[in-house]
Design a protein around this motif. Structure first.
Motif, PDB file in Angstrom:
ATOM      1  N   SER A  92      -9.691   2.660  15.592  1.00 51.08           N
ATOM      2  CA  SER A  92     -10.728   1.807  15.011  1.00 51.08           C
ATOM      3  C   SER A  92     -11.921   1.768  15.962  1.00 51.08           C
ATOM      4  CB  SER A  92     -10.200   0.385  14.774  1.00 51.08           C
ATOM      5  OG  SER A  92      -9.863  -0.228  16.007  1.00 51.08           O
ATOM      6  N   GLY A  93     -13.078   1.397  15.414  1.00 49.86           N
ATOM      7  CA  GLY A  93     -14.281   1.269  16.230  1.00 49.86           C
ATOM      8  C   GLY A  93     -15.162   2.498  16.166  1.00 49.86           C
ATOM      9  N   SER A  94     -16.128   2.550  17.061  1.00 44.60           N
ATOM     10  CA  SER A  94     -17.098   3.651  17.053  1.00 44.60           C
ATOM     11  C   SER A  94     -16.468   4.974  17.470  1.00 44.60           C
ATOM     12  CB  SER A  94     -18.267   3.317  17.978  1.00 44.60           C
ATOM     13  OG  SER A  94     -17.813   3.095  19.317  1.00 44.60           O
ATOM     14  N   ASP A  95     -15.418   4.922  18.326  1.00 42.50           N
ATOM     15  CA  ASP A  95     -14.747   6.158  18.738  1.00 42.50           C
ATOM     16  C   ASP A  95     -13.987   6.793  17.588  1.00 42.50           C
ATOM     17  OD1 ASP A  95     -15.703   5.919  21.269  1.00 42.50           O
ATOM     18  OD2 ASP A  95     -13.862   5.089  22.123  1.00 42.50           O
ATOM     19  N   CYS A  96     -13.806   6.037  16.530  1.00 40.84           N
ATOM     20  CA  CYS A  96     -13.018   6.509  15.393  1.00 40.84           C
ATOM     21  C   CYS A  96     -13.889   7.196  14.346  1.00 40.84           C
ATOM     22  CB  CYS A  96     -12.277   5.322  14.769  1.00 40.84           C
ATOM     23  SG  CYS A  96     -10.828   5.774  13.796  1.00 40.84           S
ATOM     24  N   ILE A  97     -15.203   7.207  14.543  1.00 46.04           N
ATOM     25  CA  ILE A  97     -16.108   7.827  13.566  1.00 46.04           C
ATOM     26  C   ILE A  97     -15.881   9.328  13.495  1.00 46.04           C
ATOM     27  CG2 ILE A  97     -18.536   8.335  13.106  1.00 46.04           C
ATOM     28  CD1 ILE A  97     -19.197   5.537  14.165  1.00 46.04           C
ATOM     29  N   ASP A  98     -15.697   9.940  14.662  1.00 43.07           N
ATOM     30  CA  ASP A  98     -15.458  11.380  14.718  1.00 43.07           C
ATOM     31  C   ASP A  98     -14.226  11.617  15.587  1.00 43.07           C
ATOM     32  OD1 ASP A  98     -15.502  14.097  14.795  1.00 43.07           O
ATOM     33  OD2 ASP A  98     -17.447  14.290  15.805  1.00 43.07           O
ATOM     34  N   VAL A  99     -13.120  12.021  14.957  1.00 38.63           N
ATOM     35  CA  VAL A  99     -11.867  12.191  15.697  1.00 38.63           C
ATOM     36  C   VAL A  99     -11.546  13.660  15.937  1.00 38.63           C
ATOM     37  CG1 VAL A  99     -10.870  10.011  14.919  1.00 38.63           C
ATOM     38  CG2 VAL A  99     -10.544  12.083  13.535  1.00 38.63           C
ATOM     39  N   THR A 100     -12.462  14.542  15.564  1.00 33.59           N
ATOM     40  CA  THR A 100     -12.226  15.944  15.899  1.00 33.59           C
ATOM     41  C   THR A 100     -12.247  16.085  17.416  1.00 33.59           C
ATOM     42  OG1 THR A 100     -14.605  16.364  15.689  1.00 33.59           O
ATOM     43  CG2 THR A 100     -13.250  16.799  13.760  1.00 33.59           C
ATOM     44  N   GLY A 101     -11.257  16.746  17.944  1.00 36.26           N
ATOM     45  CA  GLY A 101     -11.132  16.880  19.391  1.00 36.26           C
ATOM     46  C   GLY A 101     -10.502  15.669  20.050  1.00 36.26           C
ATOM     47  N   ARG A 102      -9.876  14.777  19.267  1.00 37.43           N
ATOM     48  CA  ARG A 102      -9.193  13.601  19.830  1.00 37.43           C
ATOM     49  C   ARG A 102      -7.727  13.582  19.352  1.00 37.43           C
ATOM     50  NH1 ARG A 102     -12.895   9.600  21.686  1.00 37.43           N
ATOM     51  NH2 ARG A 102     -15.057  10.121  21.183  1.00 37.43           N
ATOM     52  N   PRO A 103      -6.919  14.494  19.843  1.00 36.82           N
ATOM     53  CA  PRO A 103      -5.523  14.572  19.373  1.00 36.82           C
ATOM     54  C   PRO A 103      -4.700  13.351  19.748  1.00 36.82           C
ATOM     55  CG  PRO A 103      -5.881  16.008  21.273  1.00 36.82           C
ATOM     56  CD  PRO A 103      -7.217  15.505  20.865  1.00 36.82           C
ATOM     57  N   GLN A 104      -5.145  12.569  20.712  1.00 34.13           N
ATOM     58  CA  GLN A 104      -4.370  11.396  21.106  1.00 34.13           C
ATOM     59  C   GLN A 104      -4.288  10.350  20.000  1.00 34.13           C
ATOM     60  OE1 GLN A 104      -7.283  12.312  22.279  1.00 34.13           O
ATOM     61  NE2 GLN A 104      -8.632  10.593  22.793  1.00 34.13           N
ATOM     62  N   TYR A 105      -5.190  10.455  18.998  1.00 33.46           N
ATOM     63  CA  TYR A 105      -5.167   9.485  17.895  1.00 33.46           C
ATOM     64  C   TYR A 105      -4.260   9.927  16.745  1.00 33.46           C
ATOM     65  CZ  TYR A 105      -9.224   7.235  20.066  1.00 33.46           C
ATOM     66  OH  TYR A 105     -10.069   6.586  20.932  1.00 33.46           O
ATOM     67  N   LEU A 106      -3.742  11.156  16.795  1.00 36.17           N
ATOM     68  CA  LEU A 106      -2.870  11.652  15.725  1.00 36.17           C
ATOM     69  C   LEU A 106      -1.422  11.305  16.061  1.00 36.17           C
ATOM     70  CD1 LEU A 106      -2.592  13.246  13.090  1.00 36.17           C
ATOM     71  CD2 LEU A 106      -2.475  15.352  14.450  1.00 36.17           C
ATOM     72  N   LEU A 107      -0.874  10.312  15.373  1.00 38.32           N
ATOM     73  CA  LEU A 107       0.442   9.760  15.699  1.00 38.32           C
ATOM     74  C   LEU A 107       1.288   9.595  14.444  1.00 38.32           C
ATOM     75  CD1 LEU A 107      -0.784   6.943  18.097  1.00 38.32           C
ATOM     76  CD2 LEU A 107       0.245   9.116  18.772  1.00 38.32           C
ATOM     77  N   PRO A 108       2.616   9.564  14.611  1.00 36.24           N
ATOM     78  CA  PRO A 108       3.476   9.242  13.472  1.00 36.24           C
ATOM     79  C   PRO A 108       3.210   7.813  12.994  1.00 36.24           C
ATOM     80  CG  PRO A 108       4.736  10.222  15.277  1.00 36.24           C
ATOM     81  CD  PRO A 108       3.386   9.897  15.813  1.00 36.24           C
ATOM     82  N   CYS A 109       3.402   7.575  11.720  1.00 34.20           N
ATOM     83  CA  CYS A 109       3.175   6.234  11.174  1.00 34.20           C
ATOM     84  C   CYS A 109       4.225   5.274  11.711  1.00 34.20           C
ATOM     85  CB  CYS A 109       3.217   6.264   9.650  1.00 34.20           C
ATOM     86  SG  CYS A 109       1.852   7.202   8.922  1.00 34.20           S
ATOM     87  N   PRO A 110       3.821   4.088  12.224  1.00 29.85           N
ATOM     88  CA  PRO A 110       4.792   3.153  12.813  1.00 29.85           C
ATOM     89  C   PRO A 110       5.846   2.671  11.825  1.00 29.85           C
ATOM     90  CG  PRO A 110       2.548   2.607  13.488  1.00 29.85           C
ATOM     91  CD  PRO A 110       2.439   3.639  12.414  1.00 29.85           C
ATOM     92  N   ILE A 111       5.449   2.411  10.585  1.00 32.56           N
ATOM     93  CA  ILE A 111       6.391   1.965   9.560  1.00 32.56           C
ATOM     94  C   ILE A 111       6.662   3.137   8.629  1.00 32.56           C
ATOM     95  CG2 ILE A 111       6.743   0.395   7.618  1.00 32.56           C
ATOM     96  CD1 ILE A 111       5.071  -1.659   9.089  1.00 32.56           C
ATOM     97  N   TYR A 112       7.935   3.459   8.454  1.00 40.53           N
ATOM     98  CA  TYR A 112       8.281   4.635   7.673  1.00 40.53           C
ATOM     99  C   TYR A 112       8.384   4.294   6.192  1.00 40.53           C
ATOM    100  CZ  TYR A 112      10.828   8.522   5.697  1.00 40.53           C
ATOM    101  OH  TYR A 112      11.211   9.576   4.905  1.00 40.53           O
ATOM    102  N   LYS A 113       7.649   5.090   5.402  1.00 40.96           N
ATOM    103  CA  LYS A 113       7.784   5.053   3.954  1.00 40.96           C
ATOM    104  C   LYS A 113       7.796   6.491   3.464  1.00 40.96           C
ATOM    105  CE  LYS A 113       5.875   0.522   2.889  1.00 40.96           C
ATOM    106  NZ  LYS A 113       4.911  -0.246   2.081  1.00 40.96           N
ATOM    107  N   GLU A 114       8.688   6.791   2.570  1.00 41.14           N
ATOM    108  CA  GLU A 114       8.890   8.170   2.152  1.00 41.14           C
ATOM    109  C   GLU A 114       7.639   8.766   1.508  1.00 41.14           C
ATOM    110  OE1 GLU A 114      12.082  10.815  -0.459  1.00 41.14           O
ATOM    111  OE2 GLU A 114      12.394   8.658  -0.130  1.00 41.14           O
ATOM    112  N   ALA A 115       6.908   7.975   0.749  1.00 35.60           N
ATOM    113  CA  ALA A 115       5.700   8.460   0.064  1.00 35.60           C
ATOM    114  C   ALA A 115       4.446   7.877   0.708  1.00 35.60           C
ATOM    115  CB  ALA A 115       5.761   8.121  -1.419  1.00 35.60           C
ATOM    116  N   ASP A 116       4.450   7.804   2.018  1.00 32.43           N
ATOM    117  CA  ASP A 116       3.312   7.197   2.721  1.00 32.43           C
ATOM    118  C   ASP A 116       2.070   8.088   2.609  1.00 32.43           C
ATOM    119  OD1 ASP A 116       2.014   5.284   4.130  1.00 32.43           O
ATOM    120  OD2 ASP A 116       3.142   5.541   5.993  1.00 32.43           O
ATOM    121  N   ARG A 117       0.913   7.494   2.915  1.00 33.58           N
ATOM    122  CA  ARG A 117      -0.345   8.228   2.912  1.00 33.58           C
ATOM    123  C   ARG A 117      -1.206   7.782   4.098  1.00 33.58           C
ATOM    124  NH1 ARG A 117      -3.121   7.577  -2.802  1.00 33.58           N
ATOM    125  NH2 ARG A 117      -2.332   5.438  -2.569  1.00 33.58           N
ATOM    126  N   CYS A 118      -2.130   8.647   4.482  1.00 31.59           N
ATOM    127  CA  CYS A 118      -3.115   8.303   5.510  1.00 31.59           C
ATOM    128  C   CYS A 118      -4.358   7.722   4.825  1.00 31.59           C
ATOM    129  CB  CYS A 118      -3.525   9.530   6.315  1.00 31.59           C
ATOM    130  SG  CYS A 118      -2.160  10.405   7.109  1.00 31.59           S
TER     131      CYS A 118
END
Length: 461
Positions: A100-126
């Motif tokens: 979240s925030g201004s750092d979240c506007i462009d996440v290309t080149g920011r692999p540290q923000y790509l994480l598994p979803c904390p709560i598991y749902k079989e048909a989850d979405r981003c």
């Protein structure tokens, strides 16, 4: 005693260790297993490490502690080697950019923000939620979908799909033109029209500055071009800084530097044979030029071409320098302009041109200007000049446009400048000097005459 120690050592070696955590207390239990999580030692023999999911929450630990009855309901992963429950589970758990925030506007080149979803749902979405120009939220729908979504909310269903840049920049040409501050580059380009004039007639940011539209995802900002033919105002720019234009013509477009279209041009169109007023430049007929035309022209035929008697009085023509415009090959001198409609209405500047060094005996006296050679100047405002030049091979008069007579410099006392076509027809100082010397020759003694002649030659040198 030794046997007891050996048994204890074997027991310590054989004891099972498992990662122990609960994502209800620490989300990294689901998203970053194996990193800074607690480890527990199982107390029972033949125990197992488990990773289980219940109501979307992830738990890790020894089976006997978490499920004393030995039953772990699916989805549950069991293994029997130390720290074997360190993997993301299930293996198909959706991974989304989460920030979240201004750092979240462009996440290309920011692999540290790509994480598994904390709560598991079989048909989850981003999701991606564009809050405003300086704040973007990204995450998993099943974990923390904001109440404001779908205000400007994008959803997708594969790993890392919420990567789109939420604030982009598009450039537009930015310039203005008006009567008091003319800017021809804002109207149309200066490209030569060789094969295809229309293809070449577009502006670029090599000669015109540009502005930047910051565009929030889900919105479309535009470039604009405005023209008011009554006030002769032209403006180009970004829609985010566009003024209010109650009158005139306003056009808008989407895309990088899309407002580069040439403004149509209207030119005076006439020739001096059919219309004697064409030369004076007053009340001239006009025509709207073809799309893509870059300039108007005024062309004058050089009168030195005596074998063309129709041009003996310097044939003049005006019109649109469109794809059909070609200067005549026979002594045609043309001036192009693009700074305003009917910019070619002004008189074509021409000057008498001669050089007495070339045995043009009338260059100094100008007794018969109508027989004198004329020359078109490079611009309609160039001055006509005449001067007396002193060289080792003699003293002679030179006339022409200012750019054609380099001897007529600022420190030349004999240079005479005038503003207007064919205005440089006055006899030069050297001509008057010649007349005075002739008179003096008739009345002075020989020794005085020789002295006066020497003095004048020194003065002119």
């Amino acid at each position: 005693m030794v046997g007891g120690l050996l048994i204890m050592g074997l027991a310590m070696v054989d004891s099972l260790e498992c990662y122990a955590c609960d994502s209800a207390e620490d989300s990294q239990c689901a998203t970053r297993p194996g990193q800074q999580l607690e480890v527990e030692e199982c107390s029972q023999a033949n125990d197992e490490c488990v990773t289980s999911i219940s109501a979307g929450l992830t738990r890790r630990g020894c089976l006997a502690r978490l499920y004393p009855n030995g039953y772990c309901a699916a989805p549950c992963d069991r293994c029997n080697t130390s720290l074997c429950n360190r993997h993301v589970y299930p293996t198909d758990r959706l991974r989304c950019y989460q920030c979240s925030g201004s750092d979240c506007i462009d996440v290309t080149g920011r692999p540290q923000y790509l994480l598994p979803c904390p709560i598991y749902k079989e048909a989850d979405r981003c999701y991606t939620n564009v809050v405003h120009m300086s704040n973007t939220l990204r995450g998993c729908v099943g974990t923390n979908l904001p109440d404001t979504c779908p205000h400007v909310c994008l959803k997708c269903n594969y790993n890392g799909c919420n990567v789109e840049k939420t604030v982009t920049e598009t450039r537009c040409l930015q310039c203005s033109h008006n009567r008091l501050a003319p800017n021809p580059d804002c109207l149309r380009n200066q490209a030569e029209s060789d094969d295809d004039a229309q293809a070449k007639c577009s502006l670029d940011n090599a000669t015109v500055t540009h502005c930047v539209n910051k565009v929030m995802y889900g919105h479309r900002e535009k470039c604009f071009s405005y023209r008011n033919t009554q006030t002769e105002v032209v403006q180009r720019g970004c829609s985010t800084a566009m003024g209010f234009y109650p009158t005139g013509e306003l056009s808008e477009c989407h895309g990088e530097l899309c407002n580069a279209n040439c403004q149509d041009i209207v030119c005076a169109a006439c020739n001096s044979t059919a219309d004697p007023g064409c030369r004076a430049g007053r009340n001239l007929p006009t025509e709207k030029c073809a799309a893509g035309t870059t300039a108007c022209y005024s062309c004058e035929q050089d009168s030195t071409y005596d074998h063309c008697p129709i041009f003996a009085d310097t044939f003049l023509r005006r019109g649109c320098a469109d794809g059909n415009f070609t200067p005549a090959a026979l002594g045609d001198s043309c001036q192009l302009c693009r700074d305003a409609d009917s910019c070619n209405r002004y008189s074509v500047r021409s000057c008498y041109r001669c050089n007495a060094q070339d045995e043009d005996t009338d260059c100094a006296a100008m007794d018969l200007p109508s027989a004198m050679t004329t020359s078109n100047c490079s611009s309609a405002t160039e001055l006509c000049v005449s001067t007396v030049v002193s060289r080792l091979d003699g003293i002679y008069t030179v006339r022409g446009c200012a750019g054609q007579v380099p001897e007529c410099s600022a420190n030349d006392p004999y240079c005479v400048r005038c503003n207007g076509s064919l205005c440089n027809d006055a006899p030069t100082l050297w001509r008057q000097t010649q007349l005075d010397l002739v008179t003096a020759r008739d009345i002075l003694p020989d020794n005085w005459w020789s002295l006066l002649q020497y003095w004048w030659s020194r003065k002119l040198r």
